[in-house]
Design an enzyme around this catalytic site. Sequence first.
Site, PDB file in Angstrom:
ATOM      1  N   LYS A 112       0.829  -1.211   0.000  1.00 14.67           N
ATOM      2  CA  LYS A 112       0.000   0.000   0.000  1.00 14.67           C
ATOM      3  C   LYS A 112       0.870   1.270   0.000  1.00 14.67           C
ATOM      4  CE  LYS A 112      -3.895  -2.212  -0.185  1.00 14.67           C
ATOM      5  NZ  LYS A 112      -4.302  -3.215   0.736  1.00 14.67           N
TER       6      LYS A 112
HETATM    7  C1  LIG Z   1      -5.573  -4.141   1.133  1.00 18.80           C
HETATM    8  C2  LIG Z   1      -7.043  -3.936   1.179  1.00 18.80           C
HETATM    9  C3  LIG Z   1      -7.835  -4.322   2.268  1.00 18.80           C
HETATM   10  C4  LIG Z   1      -7.322  -5.146   3.398  1.00 18.80           C
HETATM   11  O1  LIG Z   1      -6.224  -4.604   4.011  1.00 18.80           O
HETATM   12  P1  LIG Z   1      -5.331  -5.470   5.029  1.00 18.80           P
HETATM   13  O2  LIG Z   1      -4.609  -4.398   5.782  1.00 18.80           O
HETATM   14  O3  LIG Z   1      -4.439  -6.312   4.193  1.00 18.80           O
HETATM   15  O4  LIG Z   1      -6.251  -6.262   5.889  1.00 18.80           O
HETATM   16  C5  LIG Z   1      -9.175  -4.005   2.263  1.00 18.80           C
HETATM   17  N1  LIG Z   1      -9.732  -3.368   1.225  1.00 18.80           N
HETATM   18  C6  LIG Z   1      -9.014  -2.995   0.144  1.00 18.80           C
HETATM   19  C7  LIG Z   1      -9.688  -2.272  -0.957  1.00 18.80           C
HETATM   20  C8  LIG Z   1      -7.658  -3.292   0.076  1.00 18.80           C
HETATM   21  O5  LIG Z   1      -6.958  -2.950  -1.004  1.00 18.80           O
END
Ligand SMILES: *Cc1c(COP(=O)(O)O)cnc(C)c1O
Length: 379
Positions: free
Chosen positions: A184
């Site tokens: 991210k």
């Molecule tokens: C990455 C992501 C999540 C989940 O995030 P985590 O921190 O890995 O649990 C939820 N929604 C979207 C749109 C994502 O890209």
Amino acid sequence: MDWQVPLADLDYGEAEKQAVLEVLDSRWLTMGAVTQKFEQRFAEAAGVQHALGVSNATVALHLACLALDIGPGDEVIVPSLTFVATANAVLYTGAQVRFADILGPDELTVSPESIAAQITPRTKAIIPMHYAGYPCRMAEIMELAARHGLAVIEDAAHAPGASLNGKALGTWGDIGCFSFFSNKNLSTGEGGMLVTHRDDLAQKIRLMRSHGMTSLTWDRHQGHAYSYDVVALGYNYRLDEIRSALGLVQLEKLAANNARRQVITHRYWEMLRGSRLGLPFSQFQGMPEAIPAYHIFPVLLPSDLERKAFIDHLKMRGIQTSIHYPPIHQFSFYRQLYPAVELPVTEQVGTRQATLPLYPSMTDEQLIATIEAIQEILA
Ligand SMILES: *Cc1c(COP(=O)(O)O)cnc(C)c1O
């Protein structure tokens, strides 16, 4: 595999190493001063009252649903073109999801009109997801929510640092959920954050992320409390000090890294304009009211080009691609639960979408190698 151009890459350096070492030297590893500082800085950056660190965005979404009293008998409207966690978090509570379609091939976020069509007397909340860090139609979604008395939880996993009309994404609705997963824009490996303007929700979330306990180890360590009560069914959804220390450094870099993602995104659009690739969100170029986070670079392939051939060709050139996302309602598990769902636009896009490499440290050579490989396969 050793990619010449990976799909994503970390911006980690000496500052991150130093931050971790400082936590190790402090001999306090979880729920302490570093996490509090990260929460405070994150809240300031987003212009929101409360920010609460948690283990990841999936549990953030779960806590958001719980804090809004979503449970058995309730329905929550979610897009299908998102990561599966958006819908899973609703099912954890015993509530049901209803899937809404997206706006169209130029704008892959959830359609307010489609949301409106999914509202029933059982609907309790809407979870818009700011796909690739581009804002959903928040004015329309908030208006719809107000008219029907619904809560809004923003899945802002793609959108740290993004805003619409000067208001940070994640702070439009009742609760916003951010992810710090390793790919991210702000990365701590695992980690997440909930933000809210509402004191009552912040208090509930604070309780539920740590076993429903009224005082924490940190308070007792500081001599502020000697015992505790348990006043709600809670979880261990906490964030630790090492990740918070990484988060503080990454938060400092976020604006510059998002700006670099913007430059690369605009260059992609310029170089691919006039090709046979569909370029979702390219209308956001030069749109003054939106500051996207440019999390990923999605394209839509022409219908006469097989997606596997495209991905394989780029792979042969050492270029990594991905798909965002296989629609949730088409997964086996969700098909069994909700066999009748049909979302024509999501399904159309779902078969043609591909994601190209995008990360702040991407070089001009890497960008040009990617464009050339695409031109080869399109020719
Ligand atoms: C990455 C992501 C999540 C989940 O995030 P985590 O921190 O890995 O649990 C939820 N929604 C979207 C749109 C994502 O890209």
